[in-house]
Design a protein around this motif. Structure first.
Motif, PDB file in Angstrom:
ATOM      1  N   VAL A  77      68.986  60.284 -23.355  1.00 38.19           N
ATOM      2  CA  VAL A  77      69.435  59.772 -22.013  1.00 38.19           C
ATOM      3  C   VAL A  77      69.395  60.980 -21.096  1.00 38.19           C
ATOM      4  O   VAL A  77      70.291  61.871 -20.975  1.00 38.19           O
ATOM      5  CB  VAL A  77      70.954  59.450 -22.233  1.00 38.19           C
ATOM      6  CG1 VAL A  77      71.480  59.049 -20.599  1.00 38.19           C
ATOM      7  CG2 VAL A  77      71.275  58.332 -23.155  1.00 38.19           C
ATOM      8  N   LEU A  78      67.953  61.087 -20.478  1.00 40.85           N
ATOM      9  CA  LEU A  78      67.827  62.044 -19.582  1.00 40.85           C
ATOM     10  C   LEU A  78      67.268  61.893 -18.162  1.00 40.85           C
ATOM     11  O   LEU A  78      66.827  62.806 -17.646  1.00 40.85           O
ATOM     12  CB  LEU A  78      66.353  62.977 -20.323  1.00 40.85           C
ATOM     13  CG  LEU A  78      66.791  63.294 -21.801  1.00 40.85           C
ATOM     14  CD1 LEU A  78      65.525  63.756 -22.739  1.00 40.85           C
ATOM     15  CD2 LEU A  78      67.712  64.745 -21.554  1.00 40.85           C
ATOM     16  N   ASP A  79      67.179  60.668 -17.891  1.00 45.18           N
ATOM     17  CA  ASP A  79      66.775  60.320 -16.487  1.00 45.18           C
ATOM     18  C   ASP A  79      67.514  59.095 -15.819  1.00 45.18           C
ATOM     19  O   ASP A  79      68.193  58.474 -16.606  1.00 45.18           O
ATOM     20  CB  ASP A  79      65.283  60.017 -16.410  1.00 45.18           C
ATOM     21  CG  ASP A  79      64.932  58.933 -17.442  1.00 45.18           C
ATOM     22  OD1 ASP A  79      65.393  57.743 -17.499  1.00 45.18           O
ATOM     23  OD2 ASP A  79      63.887  59.086 -17.928  1.00 45.18           O
ATOM     24  N   ASP A  80      67.335  58.674 -14.594  1.00 46.33           N
ATOM     25  CA  ASP A  80      68.202  57.836 -14.050  1.00 46.33           C
ATOM     26  C   ASP A  80      67.754  56.242 -14.529  1.00 46.33           C
ATOM     27  O   ASP A  80      68.772  55.484 -14.482  1.00 46.33           O
ATOM     28  CB  ASP A  80      67.774  57.836 -12.656  1.00 46.33           C
ATOM     29  CG  ASP A  80      68.451  59.064 -11.754  1.00 46.33           C
ATOM     30  OD1 ASP A  80      69.202  59.549 -12.308  1.00 46.33           O
ATOM     31  OD2 ASP A  80      67.829  59.471 -10.670  1.00 46.33           O
ATOM     32  N   ALA A  81      66.536  56.050 -15.039  1.00 51.19           N
ATOM     33  CA  ALA A  81      65.948  54.813 -15.515  1.00 51.19           C
ATOM     34  C   ALA A  81      66.921  54.428 -16.563  1.00 51.19           C
ATOM     35  O   ALA A  81      67.446  53.019 -16.775  1.00 51.19           O
ATOM     36  CB  ALA A  81      64.595  55.010 -16.008  1.00 51.19           C
ATOM     37  N   VAL A  82      67.358  55.599 -17.394  1.00 47.37           N
ATOM     38  CA  VAL A  82      68.275  54.834 -18.555  1.00 47.37           C
ATOM     39  C   VAL A  82      69.541  54.673 -17.764  1.00 47.37           C
ATOM     40  O   VAL A  82      70.309  53.644 -18.522  1.00 47.37           O
ATOM     41  CB  VAL A  82      68.231  56.096 -19.638  1.00 47.37           C
ATOM     42  CG1 VAL A  82      69.182  55.997 -20.718  1.00 47.37           C
ATOM     43  CG2 VAL A  82      66.978  56.391 -20.237  1.00 47.37           C
ATOM     44  N   LEU A  83      70.300  55.550 -17.041  1.00 44.52           N
ATOM     45  CA  LEU A  83      71.303  55.248 -16.538  1.00 44.52           C
ATOM     46  C   LEU A  83      71.390  53.826 -15.807  1.00 44.52           C
ATOM     47  O   LEU A  83      72.576  53.010 -15.830  1.00 44.52           O
ATOM     48  CB  LEU A  83      71.994  56.209 -15.637  1.00 44.52           C
ATOM     49  CG  LEU A  83      72.180  57.609 -16.471  1.00 44.52           C
ATOM     50  CD1 LEU A  83      72.281  58.681 -15.447  1.00 44.52           C
ATOM     51  CD2 LEU A  83      73.213  57.668 -17.387  1.00 44.52           C
ATOM     52  N   ASP A  84      70.231  53.449 -15.108  1.00 39.48           N
ATOM     53  CA  ASP A  84      70.200  52.348 -14.416  1.00 39.48           C
ATOM     54  C   ASP A  84      70.349  51.156 -15.380  1.00 39.48           C
ATOM     55  O   ASP A  84      70.998  50.030 -15.129  1.00 39.48           O
ATOM     56  CB  ASP A  84      68.705  52.176 -13.547  1.00 39.48           C
ATOM     57  CG  ASP A  84      68.554  53.210 -12.629  1.00 39.48           C
ATOM     58  OD1 ASP A  84      69.776  53.736 -11.852  1.00 39.48           O
ATOM     59  OD2 ASP A  84      67.423  53.007 -12.249  1.00 39.48           O
ATOM     60  N   ASP A  85      69.488  51.207 -16.600  1.00 43.00           N
ATOM     61  CA  ASP A  85      69.772  49.978 -17.711  1.00 43.00           C
ATOM     62  C   ASP A  85      71.000  50.110 -18.265  1.00 43.00           C
ATOM     63  O   ASP A  85      71.565  48.845 -18.475  1.00 43.00           O
ATOM     64  CB  ASP A  85      68.755  50.408 -18.617  1.00 43.00           C
ATOM     65  CG  ASP A  85      67.224  50.310 -18.206  1.00 43.00           C
ATOM     66  OD1 ASP A  85      67.068  49.521 -17.510  1.00 43.00           O
ATOM     67  OD2 ASP A  85      66.427  50.930 -18.880  1.00 43.00           O
ATOM     68  N   LEU A  86      71.680  51.232 -18.430  1.00 45.47           N
ATOM     69  CA  LEU A  86      73.042  51.330 -18.640  1.00 45.47           C
ATOM     70  C   LEU A  86      74.058  50.660 -18.047  1.00 45.47           C
ATOM     71  O   LEU A  86      74.831  49.885 -18.277  1.00 45.47           O
ATOM     72  CB  LEU A  86      73.311  52.747 -19.162  1.00 45.47           C
ATOM     73  CG  LEU A  86      75.099  52.956 -19.780  1.00 45.47           C
ATOM     74  CD1 LEU A  86      75.162  52.314 -21.065  1.00 45.47           C
ATOM     75  CD2 LEU A  86      75.508  54.423 -19.696  1.00 45.47           C
ATOM     76  N   GLU A  87      73.737  50.972 -16.541  1.00 42.97           N
ATOM     77  CA  GLU A  87      74.916  50.240 -15.591  1.00 42.97           C
ATOM     78  C   GLU A  87      74.568  48.723 -15.517  1.00 42.97           C
ATOM     79  O   GLU A  87      75.572  47.878 -15.442  1.00 42.97           O
ATOM     80  CB  GLU A  87      74.556  50.899 -14.395  1.00 42.97           C
ATOM     81  CG  GLU A  87      75.397  50.463 -13.088  1.00 42.97           C
ATOM     82  CD  GLU A  87      75.037  50.902 -11.889  1.00 42.97           C
ATOM     83  OE1 GLU A  87      75.980  50.716 -10.958  1.00 42.97           O
ATOM     84  OE2 GLU A  87      74.012  51.786 -11.643  1.00 42.97           O
ATOM     85  N   ARG A  88      73.638  48.319 -15.602  1.00 40.48           N
ATOM     86  CA  ARG A  88      73.227  46.845 -15.628  1.00 40.48           C
ATOM     87  C   ARG A  88      74.007  46.240 -16.999  1.00 40.48           C
ATOM     88  O   ARG A  88      74.544  45.059 -16.851  1.00 40.48           O
ATOM     89  CB  ARG A  88      71.744  46.514 -15.524  1.00 40.48           C
ATOM     90  CG  ARG A  88      71.065  46.602 -14.208  1.00 40.48           C
ATOM     91  CD  ARG A  88      69.804  46.017 -14.030  1.00 40.48           C
ATOM     92  NE  ARG A  88      68.877  46.949 -14.797  1.00 40.48           N
ATOM     93  CZ  ARG A  88      68.271  47.919 -14.373  1.00 40.48           C
ATOM     94  NH1 ARG A  88      68.670  48.411 -12.827  1.00 40.48           N
ATOM     95  NH2 ARG A  88      67.389  48.660 -15.001  1.00 40.48           N
ATOM     96  N   TRP A  89      73.773  46.770 -18.045  1.00 43.64           N
ATOM     97  CA  TRP A  89      74.276  46.115 -19.158  1.00 43.64           C
ATOM     98  C   TRP A  89      76.118  46.284 -19.167  1.00 43.64           C
ATOM     99  O   TRP A  89      76.496  45.301 -19.498  1.00 43.64           O
ATOM    100  CB  TRP A  89      74.046  47.176 -20.429  1.00 43.64           C
ATOM    101  CG  TRP A  89      74.319  46.663 -21.891  1.00 43.64           C
ATOM    102  CD1 TRP A  89      74.260  45.372 -22.451  1.00 43.64           C
ATOM    103  CD2 TRP A  89      74.732  47.593 -22.893  1.00 43.64           C
ATOM    104  NE1 TRP A  89      74.747  45.233 -23.706  1.00 43.64           N
ATOM    105  CE2 TRP A  89      75.013  46.676 -24.010  1.00 43.64           C
ATOM    106  CE3 TRP A  89      75.158  48.956 -23.056  1.00 43.64           C
ATOM    107  CZ2 TRP A  89      75.602  47.111 -25.253  1.00 43.64           C
ATOM    108  CZ3 TRP A  89      75.474  49.366 -24.144  1.00 43.64           C
ATOM    109  CH2 TRP A  89      75.767  48.153 -25.439  1.00 43.64           C
ATOM    110  N   LEU A  90      76.331  47.443 -18.754  1.00 42.41           N
ATOM    111  CA  LEU A  90      77.878  47.509 -18.644  1.00 42.41           C
ATOM    112  C   LEU A  90      78.417  46.354 -17.768  1.00 42.41           C
ATOM    113  O   LEU A  90      79.406  45.785 -17.495  1.00 42.41           O
ATOM    114  CB  LEU A  90      78.297  48.785 -18.275  1.00 42.41           C
ATOM    115  CG  LEU A  90      78.073  49.916 -19.549  1.00 42.41           C
ATOM    116  CD1 LEU A  90      78.551  51.304 -18.889  1.00 42.41           C
ATOM    117  CD2 LEU A  90      78.959  49.359 -20.796  1.00 42.41           C
ATOM    118  N   ALA A  91      77.782  46.243 -16.506  1.00 46.52           N
ATOM    119  CA  ALA A  91      77.906  45.183 -15.468  1.00 46.52           C
ATOM    120  C   ALA A  91      77.930  43.895 -16.417  1.00 46.52           C
ATOM    121  O   ALA A  91      78.779  42.959 -15.998  1.00 46.52           O
ATOM    122  CB  ALA A  91      77.263  45.380 -14.193  1.00 46.52           C
ATOM    123  N   ALA A  92      77.099  43.794 -17.105  1.00 39.33           N
ATOM    124  CA  ALA A  92      77.091  42.205 -17.878  1.00 39.33           C
ATOM    125  C   ALA A  92      78.058  42.217 -18.805  1.00 39.33           C
ATOM    126  O   ALA A  92      78.275  41.274 -19.423  1.00 39.33           O
ATOM    127  CB  ALA A  92      75.722  42.206 -18.368  1.00 39.33           C
TER     128      ALA A  92
END
Length: 116
Positions: A77-92
């Motif tokens: 987990v080294l960049d914003d793209a991974v955190l973006d994906d994590l955010e969408r998953w948690l929001a779901a």
């Protein structure tokens, strides 16, 4: 009775969270972003840190836990793209409520206790 939160445990031990292994990553900012993410999604999310999750070879590492679901270990987990994906998953809804997106599946790692 309130719903149990999804817990995101972020490794911040010897390799994860230090500039020694990943000098290009702003680890403090990453942790702040995770905490902001937790405050912004509808799902109850708690972010905590651990000194070491014993999977240094997958640095930066985090584990997403939810009642009724197996913990999901995510490495690199080294960049914003991974955190973006994590955010969408948690929001779901995260584990037990929403399927793990393919992009995060690429970051899934085997927990230390399950390695042979």
């Amino acid at each position: 009775m309130s719903e149990k939160p999804v817990r995101v445990t972020v490794c911040r031990g010897c390799c994860c969270g230090t500039r020694r292994k990943h000098p290009e990553v702003d680890h403090e900012w990453q942790l702040q972003r995770l905490r902001a993410l937790a405050a912004s999604v509808r799902t109850r999310v708690e972010v905590r840190t651990s000194d070491c999750l014993d999977a240094c070879e997958h640095s930066n590492l985090l584990v997403v836990h939810a009642a009724g679901a197996k913990p999901v270990w995510l490495g690199f987990v080294l960049d914003d793209a991974v955190l973006d994906d994590l955010e969408r998953w948690l929001a779901a809804g995260g584990p037990a409520r929403a399927p793990l997106p393919d992009a995060l599946e690429l970051h899934r790692v085997t927990p230390p206790a399950q390695r042979s």
